[in-house]
Write a protein that holds these residues in place. Sequence first.
Motif, PDB file in Angstrom:
ATOM      1  N   ILE A 166     -98.101  76.688 -41.549  1.00  0.00           N
ATOM      2  CA  ILE A 166     -98.666  75.628 -40.716  1.00  0.00           C
ATOM      3  C   ILE A 166     -99.855  76.208 -39.967  1.00  0.00           C
ATOM      4  O   ILE A 166     -99.879  77.395 -39.629  1.00  0.00           O
ATOM      5  N   GLU A 167    -100.873  75.368 -39.737  1.00  0.00           N
ATOM      6  CA  GLU A 167    -102.060  75.780 -38.993  1.00  0.00           C
ATOM      7  C   GLU A 167    -102.157  74.969 -37.699  1.00  0.00           C
ATOM      8  O   GLU A 167    -102.063  73.738 -37.721  1.00  0.00           O
ATOM      9  N   LEU A 168    -102.318  75.673 -36.585  1.00  0.00           N
ATOM     10  CA  LEU A 168    -102.448  75.047 -35.266  1.00  0.00           C
ATOM     11  C   LEU A 168    -103.535  75.762 -34.490  1.00  0.00           C
ATOM     12  O   LEU A 168    -103.808  76.934 -34.737  1.00  0.00           O
ATOM     13  N   ASN A 169    -104.102  75.065 -33.503  1.00  0.00           N
ATOM     14  CA  ASN A 169    -105.073  75.718 -32.629  1.00  0.00           C
ATOM     15  C   ASN A 169    -104.611  75.724 -31.175  1.00  0.00           C
ATOM     16  O   ASN A 169    -105.410  75.881 -30.273  1.00  0.00           O
ATOM     17  N   TYR A 170    -103.311  75.551 -30.988  1.00  0.00           N
ATOM     18  CA  TYR A 170    -102.738  75.551 -29.644  1.00  0.00           C
ATOM     19  C   TYR A 170    -101.783  76.738 -29.541  1.00  0.00           C
ATOM     20  O   TYR A 170    -100.684  76.724 -30.098  1.00  0.00           O
ATOM     21  N   THR A 171    -102.222  77.776 -28.838  1.00  0.00           N
ATOM     22  CA  THR A 171    -101.495  79.042 -28.804  1.00  0.00           C
ATOM     23  C   THR A 171    -100.055  78.878 -28.345  1.00  0.00           C
ATOM     24  O   THR A 171     -99.134  79.450 -28.943  1.00  0.00           O
ATOM     25  N   GLU A 172     -99.829  78.115 -27.284  1.00  0.00           N
ATOM     26  CA  GLU A 172     -98.476  77.990 -26.748  1.00  0.00           C
ATOM     27  C   GLU A 172     -97.563  77.252 -27.724  1.00  0.00           C
ATOM     28  O   GLU A 172     -96.367  77.547 -27.808  1.00  0.00           O
ATOM     29  N   ALA A 173     -98.106  76.288 -28.473  1.00  0.00           N
ATOM     30  CA  ALA A 173     -97.307  75.604 -29.494  1.00  0.00           C
ATOM     31  C   ALA A 173     -96.939  76.560 -30.622  1.00  0.00           C
ATOM     32  O   ALA A 173     -95.820  76.527 -31.151  1.00  0.00           O
TER      33      ALA A 173
END
Length: 298
Positions: A221-228
């Motif tokens: 999965i790719e995300l740009n929200y570090t805490e998530a």
Amino acid sequence: MRHLSLDQLQTLVTIADLGTLAAASQALHLAPPTISLHISELEARLGTTLLLRGRRGAKPTAAGQALIDDGRRLLKDADDAQARVRRIAEGRAGKVRLGTSTGVVVHLLPQVLRELARHSPDIDVELSILGSTETMAKLQAGQLEIGIVALPQASHDELTLRPWRSDAMMAFLPADWDAPELVTPPWLAGHPLISNDSSTQMYRLTANWFAEAGLQPRARIELNYTEAMKSLVAAGYGVAVLPLEQPYLAGSSQGLQIKPLAPALTRHLGMAHKPAAQLDAASRAVLEALEASAQPAV
């Protein structure tokens, strides 16, 4: 229609406070004829008598007292306006628009903003959570004053880009996983990977680290929200390579264990902004606060 003069209002208020034109003349450092002229011009403009003059001094009429009461408020508002302008001109007040990533906002900026508030409590820093590419674009468009971005970035003639700090990249793993003390590209590539998306500098940094080991793993999965990303790691959904943006003690924390990488990898951040000569004093004050918290390369 001409507006009331603040100087003339100050003269009227001072006479009311001190009781005589002579005392007001001395307090305001104005010649007695100037004091008399101020009052006569006010009375002529308003078409009424404001002061009753006698041998024992001057007393306001009912109309004069009404003007004195309002005049005090007007003079205070004028003083407050001048003070606000001075604070802005001296960099002690104003609004500064700053763009950066979630990790920087959550872990690195609070201390900077706390120190800034101690010295310049009237500076309002308006934060926008943006990727580095979007931050640079908004800086060029004049929609931000300052950006904190991942390095390297393409040079821009109209922007200044300076190093700010460097943070070690680490492997973030579920707390209950059996992991080596030094995490290598082959070990990480053998596990589900939670990654930033391909538009980010973080993705390119990590992809190059894997590529140097001859690997090209696909992210689960790719995300740009570090805490998530950290929350998904803690839930056992996969592993992530992220910068260590705050002190961490050995062991696990909030369902995570954090291990160093082998070979080591470092994320570099920079401050991007217009040339200092084009920035207002408040923006320069924010830059000074950022510079005070700068850290050298690790």
